[in-house]
Design a protein around this motif. Structure first.
Motif, PDB file in Angstrom:
ATOM      1  N   THR A  83     -11.797   6.622 -42.965  1.00 21.51           N
ATOM      2  CA  THR A  83     -13.196   6.865 -43.297  1.00 21.51           C
ATOM      3  C   THR A  83     -13.894   5.727 -42.285  1.00 21.51           C
ATOM      4  OG1 THR A  83     -12.558   7.116 -45.536  1.00 21.51           O
ATOM      5  CG2 THR A  83     -14.628   6.247 -45.081  1.00 21.51           C
ATOM      6  N   TRP A  84     -14.620   6.150 -41.642  1.00 24.25           N
ATOM      7  CA  TRP A  84     -15.661   5.610 -40.740  1.00 24.25           C
ATOM      8  C   TRP A  84     -16.913   5.357 -41.338  1.00 24.25           C
ATOM      9  CZ3 TRP A  84     -19.725   5.542 -37.381  1.00 24.25           C
ATOM     10  CH2 TRP A  84     -19.693   4.353 -36.356  1.00 24.25           C
ATOM     11  N   ALA A  85     -17.567   4.549 -41.385  1.00 25.80           N
ATOM     12  CA  ALA A  85     -18.794   4.472 -42.183  1.00 25.80           C
ATOM     13  C   ALA A  85     -19.992   3.989 -41.328  1.00 25.80           C
ATOM     14  CB  ALA A  85     -18.881   3.340 -43.374  1.00 25.80           C
ATOM     15  N   LEU A  86     -21.246   4.668 -41.330  1.00 26.30           N
ATOM     16  CA  LEU A  86     -22.282   4.378 -40.639  1.00 26.30           C
ATOM     17  C   LEU A  86     -23.378   3.809 -41.485  1.00 26.30           C
ATOM     18  CD1 LEU A  86     -23.561   4.587 -37.683  1.00 26.30           C
ATOM     19  CD2 LEU A  86     -24.128   6.834 -38.268  1.00 26.30           C
ATOM     20  N   VAL A  87     -23.936   2.434 -41.119  1.00 23.85           N
ATOM     21  CA  VAL A  87     -24.565   2.052 -42.116  1.00 23.85           C
ATOM     22  C   VAL A  87     -26.055   1.406 -41.333  1.00 23.85           C
ATOM     23  CG1 VAL A  87     -22.743   0.968 -43.370  1.00 23.85           C
ATOM     24  CG2 VAL A  87     -23.594  -0.391 -41.775  1.00 23.85           C
ATOM     25  N   GLY A  88     -26.966   1.257 -42.260  1.00 29.06           N
ATOM     26  CA  GLY A  88     -28.193   0.790 -41.757  1.00 29.06           C
ATOM     27  C   GLY A  88     -29.235   1.009 -42.634  1.00 29.06           C
ATOM     28  N   ARG A 143     -18.084  -1.270 -48.351  1.00 27.14           N
ATOM     29  CA  ARG A 143     -16.753  -2.267 -48.289  1.00 27.14           C
ATOM     30  C   ARG A 143     -15.874  -1.765 -49.007  1.00 27.14           C
ATOM     31  NH1 ARG A 143     -17.444  -8.629 -48.815  1.00 27.14           N
ATOM     32  NH2 ARG A 143     -15.564  -9.163 -47.929  1.00 27.14           N
ATOM     33  N   HIS A 144     -15.912  -0.938 -50.123  1.00 26.51           N
ATOM     34  CA  HIS A 144     -15.024  -0.379 -51.031  1.00 26.51           C
ATOM     35  C   HIS A 144     -14.270   0.823 -50.476  1.00 26.51           C
ATOM     36  CE1 HIS A 144     -13.184   0.723 -54.805  1.00 26.51           C
ATOM     37  NE2 HIS A 144     -13.815   1.567 -54.957  1.00 26.51           N
ATOM     38  N   ILE A 145     -14.756   1.500 -49.424  1.00 25.73           N
ATOM     39  CA  ILE A 145     -14.295   2.957 -49.254  1.00 25.73           C
ATOM     40  C   ILE A 145     -13.754   2.975 -47.729  1.00 25.73           C
ATOM     41  CG2 ILE A 145     -16.572   4.048 -48.464  1.00 25.73           C
ATOM     42  CD1 ILE A 145     -15.427   6.374 -50.123  1.00 25.73           C
ATOM     43  N   ALA A 146     -14.372   2.137 -46.952  1.00 16.94           N
ATOM     44  CA  ALA A 146     -14.520   2.332 -45.283  1.00 16.94           C
ATOM     45  C   ALA A 146     -13.383   1.632 -44.720  1.00 16.94           C
ATOM     46  CB  ALA A 146     -15.768   2.062 -44.715  1.00 16.94           C
ATOM     47  N   ASP A 147     -12.895   2.226 -43.712  1.00 14.88           N
ATOM     48  CA  ASP A 147     -11.632   1.654 -42.912  1.00 14.88           C
ATOM     49  C   ASP A 147     -12.424   0.817 -41.483  1.00 14.88           C
ATOM     50  OD1 ASP A 147      -8.993   2.396 -44.052  1.00 14.88           O
ATOM     51  OD2 ASP A 147     -10.001   4.621 -43.377  1.00 14.88           O
ATOM     52  N   ARG A 148     -13.431   1.613 -41.112  1.00 16.63           N
ATOM     53  CA  ARG A 148     -14.211   0.782 -39.985  1.00 16.63           C
ATOM     54  C   ARG A 148     -15.710   1.043 -40.377  1.00 16.63           C
ATOM     55  NH1 ARG A 148     -13.275   3.083 -34.759  1.00 16.63           N
ATOM     56  NH2 ARG A 148     -12.558   4.920 -35.508  1.00 16.63           N
ATOM     57  N   VAL A 149     -16.548   0.331 -39.750  1.00 15.91           N
ATOM     58  CA  VAL A 149     -17.856   0.520 -39.888  1.00 15.91           C
ATOM     59  C   VAL A 149     -18.716   0.360 -38.476  1.00 15.91           C
ATOM     60  CG1 VAL A 149     -19.797  -0.678 -41.028  1.00 15.91           C
ATOM     61  CG2 VAL A 149     -17.809  -0.639 -42.153  1.00 15.91           C
ATOM     62  N   GLY A 150     -19.715   1.197 -38.662  1.00 13.70           N
ATOM     63  CA  GLY A 150     -20.567   1.306 -37.591  1.00 13.70           C
ATOM     64  C   GLY A 150     -22.003   0.697 -38.035  1.00 13.70           C
ATOM     65  N   VAL A 151     -22.725  -0.212 -37.576  1.00 17.15           N
ATOM     66  CA  VAL A 151     -24.073  -0.843 -38.047  1.00 17.15           C
ATOM     67  C   VAL A 151     -24.991  -0.151 -37.059  1.00 17.15           C
ATOM     68  CG1 VAL A 151     -25.384  -2.447 -38.455  1.00 17.15           C
ATOM     69  CG2 VAL A 151     -22.955  -2.775 -38.772  1.00 17.15           C
ATOM     70  N   MET A 152     -26.130   0.686 -37.608  1.00 17.62           N
ATOM     71  CA  MET A 152     -26.916   1.318 -36.832  1.00 17.62           C
ATOM     72  C   MET A 152     -28.546   0.536 -37.188  1.00 17.62           C
ATOM     73  SD  MET A 152     -27.072   5.382 -36.598  1.00 17.62           S
ATOM     74  CE  MET A 152     -27.666   6.233 -35.099  1.00 17.62           C
ATOM     75  N   HIS A 153     -29.047   0.662 -35.932  1.00 16.28           N
ATOM     76  CA  HIS A 153     -30.453  -0.209 -35.964  1.00 16.28           C
ATOM     77  C   HIS A 153     -31.303   0.573 -35.033  1.00 16.28           C
ATOM     78  CE1 HIS A 153     -33.638  -2.925 -36.813  1.00 16.28           C
ATOM     79  NE2 HIS A 153     -33.443  -3.494 -35.545  1.00 16.28           N
ATOM     80  N   ARG A 154     -32.541   1.268 -35.571  1.00 12.09           N
ATOM     81  CA  ARG A 154     -33.464   1.873 -34.477  1.00 12.09           C
ATOM     82  C   ARG A 154     -32.735   2.796 -33.650  1.00 12.09           C
ATOM     83  NH1 ARG A 154     -37.575  -3.229 -33.107  1.00 12.09           N
ATOM     84  NH2 ARG A 154     -38.350  -3.467 -35.203  1.00 12.09           N
TER      85      ARG A 154
END
Length: 266
Positions: A37-42, A210-221
């Motif tokens: 699970t790779w999460a894209l957040v922002g 935080r509950h579900i992802a193995d890795r995270v990408g933080v997206m801004h603009r």
């Protein structure tokens, strides 16, 4: 070295607004492995959902390359996309957007099987409804007859019925009550373990991520400003914007905010 299931390289999307070019997605790169699970957040408007639509080919890219199982998707024709979409599906924030209100739930689940010429459709629909916590007889009902959480279960069933390798989850729990959110997240994680699914999980809710992802990408603009393993991102963020997002989290419980104990007034 194992080839990633999904590899996104310098992906870009520019829209024209009022005579000006606006970069909704700006040279985004990441990889997603099978079963991960790779999460894209922002924040809203950061380009997360546009990225998901670009990966699935629902929106044409302005630049960059997307590879699935080592094969570029850039030059696929309609028949090529048809084959790829058996392995790449999407769960939407609002399941009503992907379910025809004039069709029964059974038909909506059967439709992908019909398109891809897969037999034993009634049996597969009944089994998939049970898999997501509904009843086989629910196939005869219409979307408006279900609660929001039940409709999202139907959306999950529809995405899963072709047995894909990758599911793009676009804010799949943000429209649900907190108690229902946890049920849907547990369902998604259980299905991932059973089927070996990979999730591209798009969300603005870092508690969920935080509950579900193995890795995270933080997206801004439109850009990914930081990415890494979930634990590292949450405990040792490197970028100011990541720290801003983390500081904005509302703790689910007073202990999470460092209160040490719960104090009930009155």
């Amino acid at each position: 070295m194992t080839t990633p299931l999904l590899s996104v390289n310098q992906l870009s999307k520019t829209f024209q607004r009022r005579g000006q070019s606006v970069a909704a997605v700006d040279r985004v790169s990441f990889t997603l492995n099978a079963g991960e699970t790779w999460a894209l957040v922002g924040e809203s408007g950061s380009g997360k959902s546009t990225t998901g639509r670009l990966v699935l080919g629902l929106t044409p890219a302005s630049g960059g390359d997307i590879q699935f199982e080592g094969r570029s998707l850039a030059d696929l024709n309609s028949s090529g996309w048809k084959r790829v979409r058996r392995d790449m599906q999407m769960i939407f924030q609002d399941p009503l957007s992907s379910l025809d209100p004039k069709r029964t739930v059974g038909y909506s689940l059967e439709e992908p099987l019909i398109i891809h010429g897969i037999g034993k459709r009634k049996t597969q629909v009944a089994g998939m409804l049970e898999q997501v916590g509904l009843r086989p007889q629910d196939a005869a009902r219409y979307p408006h007859e279900f609660s929001g959480g039940q409709r999202q279960r139907i959306g999950i069933a529809r995405a899963l019925i072709l047995k894909p390798k990758l599911i793009i989850c676009d804010e799949p729990v943000s429209a649900l009550d907190v108690s229902i959110q946890s049920q849907i997240l547990n369902l998604l994680m259980g299905l991932q373990r059973e089927y070996g699914l990979a999730y591209l999980f798009i969300s603005h809710d870092l508690n969920v991520v935080r509950h579900i992802a193995d890795r995270v990408g933080v997206m801004h603009r439109g850009r990914i400003v930081e990415q890494g393993e979930t634990q590292r991102i949450f405990t040792h963020p490197q970028q100011e914007y990541t720290r801003y997002l983390l500081n904005a989290i509302l703790p689910a419980h007073p202990v999470a905010a460092g209160a040490g104990q719960v104090v009930v007034n009155g």
